[in-house]
Design a protein around this motif. Structure first.
Motif, PDB file in Angstrom:
ATOM      1  N   LYS A   1      -5.868  13.856  -7.445  1.00 20.09           N
ATOM      2  CA  LYS A   1      -5.189  12.582  -7.248  1.00 20.09           C
ATOM      3  C   LYS A   1      -5.953  11.779  -6.201  1.00 20.09           C
ATOM      4  CE  LYS A   1      -0.783  12.111  -7.911  1.00 20.09           C
ATOM      5  NZ  LYS A   1       0.688  12.069  -7.761  1.00 20.09           N
ATOM      6  N   VAL A   2      -5.602  10.505  -6.112  1.00 15.11           N
ATOM      7  CA  VAL A   2      -6.157   9.614  -5.088  1.00 15.11           C
ATOM      8  C   VAL A   2      -5.071   9.385  -4.051  1.00 15.11           C
ATOM      9  CG1 VAL A   2      -7.011   7.279  -4.633  1.00 15.11           C
ATOM     10  CG2 VAL A   2      -7.704   8.473  -6.731  1.00 15.11           C
ATOM     11  N   ARG A   3      -5.405   9.528  -2.766  1.00 22.63           N
ATOM     12  CA  ARG A   3      -4.404   9.269  -1.737  1.00 22.63           C
ATOM     13  C   ARG A   3      -5.041   8.598  -0.514  1.00 22.63           C
ATOM     14  NH1 ARG A   3      -2.665  15.167   0.957  1.00 22.63           N
ATOM     15  NH2 ARG A   3      -4.751  15.784   1.643  1.00 22.63           N
ATOM     16  N   ALA A   4      -4.190   8.048   0.331  1.00 22.65           N
ATOM     17  CA  ALA A   4      -4.657   7.303   1.498  1.00 22.65           C
ATOM     18  C   ALA A   4      -4.507   8.134   2.763  1.00 22.65           C
ATOM     19  CB  ALA A   4      -3.880   6.001   1.638  1.00 22.65           C
ATOM     20  N   ASP A   5      -5.522   8.079   3.628  1.00 21.63           N
ATOM     21  CA  ASP A   5      -5.461   8.638   4.977  1.00 21.63           C
ATOM     22  C   ASP A   5      -5.163  10.135   5.006  1.00 21.63           C
ATOM     23  OD1 ASP A   5      -5.907   6.024   5.944  1.00 21.63           O
ATOM     24  OD2 ASP A   5      -3.771   5.586   5.887  1.00 21.63           O
ATOM     25  N   ASN A   6      -5.599  10.865   3.973  1.00 20.34           N
ATOM     26  CA  ASN A   6      -5.399  12.316   3.908  1.00 20.34           C
ATOM     27  C   ASN A   6      -3.921  12.700   3.970  1.00 20.34           C
ATOM     28  OD1 ASN A   6      -8.045  14.249   4.192  1.00 20.34           O
ATOM     29  ND2 ASN A   6      -8.424  12.196   5.006  1.00 20.34           N
ATOM     30  N   LYS A   7      -3.042  11.818   3.497  1.00 23.13           N
ATOM     31  CA  LYS A   7      -1.601  12.075   3.507  1.00 23.13           C
ATOM     32  C   LYS A   7      -1.024  11.752   2.126  1.00 23.13           C
ATOM     33  CE  LYS A   7      -1.151  10.625   8.358  1.00 23.13           C
ATOM     34  NZ  LYS A   7      -0.529   9.611   9.261  1.00 23.13           N
ATOM     35  N   TRP A   8       0.195  12.280   1.882  1.00 22.20           N
ATOM     36  CA  TRP A   8       0.835  12.067   0.593  1.00 22.20           C
ATOM     37  C   TRP A   8       1.736  10.833   0.576  1.00 22.20           C
ATOM     38  CZ3 TRP A   8      -1.093  14.070  -3.495  1.00 22.20           C
ATOM     39  CH2 TRP A   8      -1.769  15.289  -3.427  1.00 22.20           C
ATOM     40  N   ASP A   9       1.862  10.135   1.694  1.00 18.11           N
ATOM     41  CA  ASP A   9       2.748   8.971   1.742  1.00 18.11           C
ATOM     42  C   ASP A   9       2.380   7.940   0.664  1.00 18.11           C
ATOM     43  OD1 ASP A   9       2.535  10.394   4.210  1.00 18.11           O
ATOM     44  OD2 ASP A   9       3.704   8.833   5.184  1.00 18.11           O
ATOM     45  N   THR A  10       1.083   7.711   0.482  1.00 21.46           N
ATOM     46  CA  THR A  10       0.596   6.782  -0.546  1.00 21.46           C
ATOM     47  C   THR A  10      -0.393   7.518  -1.434  1.00 21.46           C
ATOM     48  OG1 THR A  10       0.834   4.907   0.978  1.00 21.46           O
ATOM     49  CG2 THR A  10      -0.506   4.565  -0.997  1.00 21.46           C
ATOM     50  N   ASN A  11       0.006   7.812  -2.659  1.00 23.76           N
ATOM     51  CA  ASN A  11      -0.889   8.533  -3.571  1.00 23.76           C
ATOM     52  C   ASN A  11      -0.751   7.973  -4.982  1.00 23.76           C
ATOM     53  OD1 ASN A  11       0.675  10.624  -5.496  1.00 23.76           O
ATOM     54  ND2 ASN A  11       1.786  10.468  -3.550  1.00 23.76           N
ATOM     55  N   TYR A  12      -1.852   8.078  -5.723  1.00 20.32           N
ATOM     56  CA  TYR A  12      -1.911   7.533  -7.082  1.00 20.32           C
ATOM     57  C   TYR A  12      -2.378   8.605  -8.067  1.00 20.32           C
ATOM     58  CZ  TYR A  12      -1.406   2.724  -5.406  1.00 20.32           C
ATOM     59  OH  TYR A  12      -0.938   1.570  -4.847  1.00 20.32           O
ATOM     60  N   GLY A  13      -1.789   8.535  -9.265  1.00 16.70           N
ATOM     61  CA  GLY A  13      -2.243   9.321 -10.398  1.00 16.70           C
ATOM     62  C   GLY A  13      -2.429   8.394 -11.595  1.00 16.70           C
ATOM     63  N   ASP A  14      -2.639   9.001 -12.751  1.00 21.75           N
ATOM     64  CA  ASP A  14      -2.897   8.219 -13.966  1.00 21.75           C
ATOM     65  C   ASP A  14      -1.976   8.719 -15.072  1.00 21.75           C
ATOM     66  OD1 ASP A  14      -3.860   6.843 -16.122  1.00 21.75           O
ATOM     67  OD2 ASP A  14      -5.960   7.404 -15.858  1.00 21.75           O
ATOM     68  N   ASP A  15      -0.836   8.046 -15.246  1.00 19.96           N
ATOM     69  CA  ASP A  15       0.182   8.511 -16.200  1.00 19.96           C
ATOM     70  C   ASP A  15      -0.322   8.520 -17.637  1.00 19.96           C
ATOM     71  OD1 ASP A  15       2.046   8.950 -14.218  1.00 19.96           O
ATOM     72  OD2 ASP A  15       2.980   6.978 -14.404  1.00 19.96           O
ATOM     73  N   GLY A  16      -1.128   7.534 -17.993  1.00 18.04           N
ATOM     74  CA  GLY A  16      -1.560   7.439 -19.379  1.00 18.04           C
ATOM     75  C   GLY A  16      -2.958   7.948 -19.642  1.00 18.04           C
ATOM     76  N   ALA A  17      -3.605   8.532 -18.609  1.00 19.07           N
ATOM     77  CA  ALA A  17      -4.999   8.986 -18.723  1.00 19.07           C
ATOM     78  C   ALA A  17      -5.878   7.886 -19.326  1.00 19.07           C
ATOM     79  CB  ALA A  17      -5.072  10.254 -19.588  1.00 19.07           C
ATOM     80  N   ASN A  18      -5.629   6.642 -18.869  1.00 20.88           N
ATOM     81  CA  ASN A  18      -6.332   5.488 -19.425  1.00 20.88           C
ATOM     82  C   ASN A  18      -7.088   4.681 -18.378  1.00 20.88           C
ATOM     83  OD1 ASN A  18      -4.199   4.403 -18.046  1.00 20.88           O
ATOM     84  ND2 ASN A  18      -3.277   3.373 -19.798  1.00 20.88           N
TER      85      ASN A  18
END
Length: 436
Positions: A382-399
């Protein structure tokens, strides 16, 4: 009780009927020909890097008479001439009736659409007005002939530094040398360990140089170095070299190590010929200095650097992107709040616990971040900010579209990858993953 319930149901039904009638009445009153009429401040725009912070183009439209008091929300869409707007640049402006683009913002947009630097190209502009949940009206097209500028330098050279003291060893890829203002002089900024290095061309041994005492010869002896951060200068015409301890860093009570250092190192960016660092800062002061020493130091205010100048104030704690032009002809800086984006997961070298694989900002395009040559395993990330889980992104549609708290991104094949994050549209971020 039954009578009270019956009265309530009758009143509710009447209210729903009235609301439905209102919506139907609005649709009956709506003049579907009342679309925005778009104007551009200039039909032809020639952008230059010198005017990057100046207003370049304004797109505007008067509020149409929709037939009733409509609260419309507007979105500007820009695409290459003849495009179908499926890959257009989009700019929601809410209830506003105009948007002004700075030259740098418009330039990045044009390059993103595929226009060629220093060449005039045509783009189409339209405005979409959204009324309620389902009614969207589109304006007619307006056209602009625009000339973007090359927003990044090309300081690349065929020369590289290779050896046991370098990050990639004797097999390379080599640490790059970059062009300088002197045509026959190249420079590399490298962190080395104890060991040997040589200079070679095109990552091959056909043409390689070694030597000693500042002099080089073809196929010469390895150059011995000790661990440290260096500036390596190379002149293939005069066959000379210099290896000197060299670094730029941020120091101050706002930094992790305070005024005594060691300084938090800045990294060289060849696309802009500037230095940058992405680092956490506390409330306090900072300065920029060379080689962890006060002999050469800069401070300043309002974005201007001055030798020995005033401390730069940090008013709020947070993560900041520090960018400095340290050329004698430049001497300017920016300190901007930013996210430190990273890649985490069992597909990455450090697993789900991190530390994350750090993206570096593209200093030529706000909102774009790159991670080059990262080695990934089969797994998820996943992609996240500042080595924390407060702000993280994934890809629901693998698109390639990123969603906040979205699904893990799957890596099906192990290998070396280049990854780009695109947050230029913060509401619709994207990720591009390319296997090398």
């Amino acid at each position: 009780m039954k009578s009270l319930l019956k009265s309530f149901l009758v009143a509710a039904s009447a209210l729903l009927a009235f609301t439905a009638c209102q919506k139907e009445e609005e649709r009956l009153l709506l003049d579907f020909s009342a679309v925005p009429v778009v104007s551009v401040s200039a039909p032809t725009v020639v952008l230059t890097k010198d005017n990057a912070d100046k207003d370049a183009l304004t797109i505007s439209w008067p509020k149409p008479n929709y037939g009733y008091n409509a609260a419309a929300n507007y979105t500007i869409m820009i695409d290459k001439k003849g495009g179908d707007f499926s890959k257009a640049a989009t700019f929601p402006v809410g209830t506003g009736l105009s948007k002004t683009f700075k030259a740098s913002e418009l330039n990045s947009l044009l390059l993103g659409l595929g226009l060629t630097p220093a060449t005039a190209g045509d783009v189409d502009v339209k405005v979409m007005s959204a009324l309620g949940g389902r009614t969207v009206l589109s304006s007619a097209l307006a056209s602009v002939k625009a000339t973007p500028y090359l927003d990044r330098l090309d300081l690349s050279s065929p020369w590289g530094l290779v050896g046991s003291a370098t990050a990639n060893g004797w097999d390379g890829p080599d640490q790059p040398f970059y062009k300088t203002e002197t045509p026959s002089v190249f420079v590399a900024y490298v962190k080395l360990v104890d060991g040997d290095v040589k200079i070679r061309q095109d990552n091959k041994w056909d043409t390689n140089y070694g030597g000693s005492g500042g002099k080089l010869s073809l196929n010469g002896d390895n150059l011995k170095v000790t661990a440290g951060t260096y500036k390596v200068t190379f002149n293939p015409t005069a066959l000379t070299y210099a290896i000197e301890k060299f670094s730029w860093g941020v120091v101050g009570d706002a930094t992790l190590n305070g005024w005594n250092g060691p300084d938090q190192n800045l990294t060289y960016d060849p696309s802009t010929d500037q230095w940058f660092a992405l680092l956490p800062l506390k409330v306090g002061d900072i300065k920029i200095r060379q080689n962890n020493d006060w002999a050469v130091n800069y401070g300043g205010t309002a974005g201007k650097l001055v030798a020995g100048g005033d401390n730069v104030k940090i008013a709020t704690a947070g993560t900041y992107l520090v960018v400095a032009d340290l050329k004698p002809t430049g001497l300017k800086y920016t300190v901007t709040p930013a996210k430190a984006w990273g890649l985490v997961g069992d597909a990455t070298p450090n697993g789900w616990d991190g530390p994350d694989q750090a993206f570096r900002p593209d200093l030529t395009k706000d909102g774009v971040w790159t991670l080059t040559g990262v080695k990934l395993k089969v797994g998820e990330m996943k992609v996240r900010a500042d080595n924390k889980w407060d702000t993280n992104y994934g890809d629901d549609g693998a698109n390639g579209s990123l969603e906040l708290n979205g699904a893990n991104i799957k890596v099906a094949a192990a290998g070396t990858y280049d990854i780009t994050l695109d947050f230029t549209n913060a509401n619709a971020p994207k990720i591009a993953i390319a296997k090398k």
